[in-house]
Design a protein around this motif. Structure first.
Motif, PDB file in Angstrom:
ATOM      1  N   ASP A   1       0.838  -1.195   0.000  1.00 33.22           N
ATOM      2  CA  ASP A   1       0.000   0.000   0.000  1.00 33.22           C
ATOM      3  C   ASP A   1       0.878   1.252   0.000  1.00 33.22           C
ATOM      4  O   ASP A   1       1.671   1.464   0.925  1.00 33.22           O
ATOM      5  N   GLU A  16       0.186   4.317   0.683  1.00 29.80           N
ATOM      6  CA  GLU A  16      -0.026   5.154   1.859  1.00 29.80           C
ATOM      7  C   GLU A  16       0.761   4.630   3.057  1.00 29.80           C
ATOM      8  O   GLU A  16       1.324   5.396   3.840  1.00 29.80           O
ATOM      9  N   ARG A  46       4.384   5.500   2.540  1.00 30.68           N
ATOM     10  CA  ARG A  46       4.657   6.895   2.892  1.00 30.68           C
ATOM     11  C   ARG A  46       4.707   7.084   4.416  1.00 30.68           C
ATOM     12  O   ARG A  46       5.528   7.841   4.934  1.00 30.68           O
ATOM     13  N   ALA A  47       3.825   6.391   5.111  1.00 23.63           N
ATOM     14  CA  ALA A  47       3.844   6.450   6.569  1.00 23.63           C
ATOM     15  C   ALA A  47       5.168   5.901   7.108  1.00 23.63           C
ATOM     16  O   ALA A  47       5.752   6.438   8.055  1.00 23.63           O
TER      17      ALA A  47
END
Length: 315
Positions: free
Chosen positions: A266, A268, A271-272
Motif C-alpha cells: 500500500d 499510503e 509513505r507512513a
C-alpha cells in the motif's frame, strides 16, 4: 571532564593589570625579610576573564561539566592554587601565577571549594540514585573539592618559587586544557541498572601516572579531589544517561517499524513508513547533539555513544 582548547588569547586588561599586580606581588613575597602577611589578588576576577572563560567552556564547570550559570556565580579557579598548597607546610602557593591566563579555569562551587559530599558506594544495583537521600544506605560522606589541593607524582619536583620550573612537577590533577581526560577517565554503564559513575582508566606502563593496580593516578586523584562521583552530580549524569538510553531504544524501534512499513504494498503505508523513518533519524540526531561540546556532561554522552555504536555493530 573533556579536553578543551584555550581558544582565546589572554584578555587585554588581564595582560596589562595582571602584570602590574605581579610586580606588587613580587615586592611582597620576595622582600628581605619576606612579608608574612597575605596578599589580596584581584585581577583574576576581571569581568573580561569571566566572560572569556564562559565562552571557552560554554558556561560549564571545567571539571564536572555542569552548567553553573543558572544556580551559582562563576568561581574563577586557579589550577595551581595561588595562596597555599595543602599538605605543604610553608608553601605560600603559586602566587606568581595568580593572574596567569593559562592557570585560570571556570569552576562550580562544589568542584572548587572544600565541602562534605554524599558519595555513593557499593554495588550499583543497590544505589537508589533517584530516591530521597534521607537514610541513603549505600553512601558515605566524603570531603571533596579542590581548594588548595595540588598533589604531584612522587617523581615530580614541587615548584616553590617563580624561578622553579613548573614543568617538572607532574601534577596528579587533570587540567582539561593541558591533558586529554579520555586517557585517564572512563564511565561505568550498566543497562539493567543505569547509573553514571566516572572511574580511573587503565594506564599500565606509565612510570609517573600509573598506580600499582595499573589505573591512572591522575584519573583516580581527580575523581576524588574534584568530587566527580558526589551524589548530586551522579544523579544529574544518570538522568542524562537514562534519557540517552530511552532515545536510543526509541530510535531503534522507529527505524525497525519504518522498515516493516516500507515493505508493504500500500503506497499510503509506505509513505507512513518513510515518515516514521524520518522520525527515527531526528531521534538519532538528537542523540548526536547531546554529545556536542556545549552540552552538559558531554564527555559521558560521547563515551556512551561509542558504547551504543559498539552494541549496534555487535547486534
Amino acid at each position: 571532564m573533556r579536553r578543551v582548547e584555550r581558544s582565546e588569547a589572554i584578555p587585554e586588561d588581564l595582560n596589562e593589570k595582571g602584570a602590574a599586580e605581579l610586580e606588587k606581588a613580587i615586592q611582597h613575597f620576595e622582600s628581605n625579610p619576606p612579608n608574612p602577611d597575605s596578599f589580596s589578588f584581584q585581577r583574576y576576577k576581571l569581568k573580561s576573564v569571566k566572560d572569556a572563560l564562559e565562552r571557552i567552556f560554554h558556561g560549564k564547570c571545567a571539571y564536572c561539566e555542569t552548567f553553573y550559570a543558572s544556580t551559582q556565580p562563576l568561581d574563577v579557579e586557579h589550577f595551581r592554587p595561588k595562596g597555599a598548597v595543602a599538605g605543604e607546610t610553608g608553601h605560600r602557593g603559586y602566587w606568581w601565577l595568580a593572574a596567569d591566563w593559562d592557570n585560570l579555569l571556570p569552576s562550580c562551587i562544589d568542584c572548587n571549594r572544600k565541602r562534605n559530599q554524599i558519595t555513593p558506594k557499593g554495588e550499583t544495583s543497590q544505589v537508589r540514585l533517584l530516591e530521597d537521600t534521607v537514610g541513603f544506605s549505600a553512601a558515605v560522606t566524603v570531603g571533596s573539592g579542590k581548594k588548595d589541593s595540588f598533589p604531584i607524582a612522587p617523581t615530580g619536583a614541587r615548584a616553590r618559587s617563580r624561578t622553579d620550573p613548573i614543568a617538572a612537577e607532574k601534577p596528579l590533577l587533570l587540567n582539561p586544557c593541558e591533558d586529554d581526560p579520555e586517557q585517564h577517565l572512563t564511565y561505568f554503564f550498566d543497562r539493567e541498572h543505569p547509573v553514571s559513575f566516572v572511574l580511573a582508566k587503565h594506564l599500565a606502563g606509565d612510570p609517573d601516572f600509573s598506580g600499582d593496580d595499573g589505573l591512572s593516578l591522575k584519573g583516580a586523584t581527580s575523581v576524588h579531589v574534584y568530587g566527580l562521583n558526589r551524589l548530586r552530580l551522579v544523579q544529574a549524569r544518570t538522568r542524562l544517561l537514562r534519557r540517552l538510553e530511552f532515545l536510543a531504544d526509541l530510535a531503534i524501534d522507529l527505524k525497525q517499524l519504518a522498515e516493516n512499513l516500507k515493505q508493504k504494498a500500500d503506497p499510503e503505508v509506505v509513505r507512513a513508513g518513510q515518515q516514521v523513518d524520518a522520525f527515527g533519524d531526528r531521534t538519532l540526531a538528537e542523540l548526536v547533539g547531546m554529545c556536542a561540546e556545549d552540552q552538559p556532561y558531554s564527555a559521558m554522552a560521547k563515551a556512551w555513544m561509542r558504547d551504543f555504536q559498539n552494541r549496534l555493530e555487535a547486534a
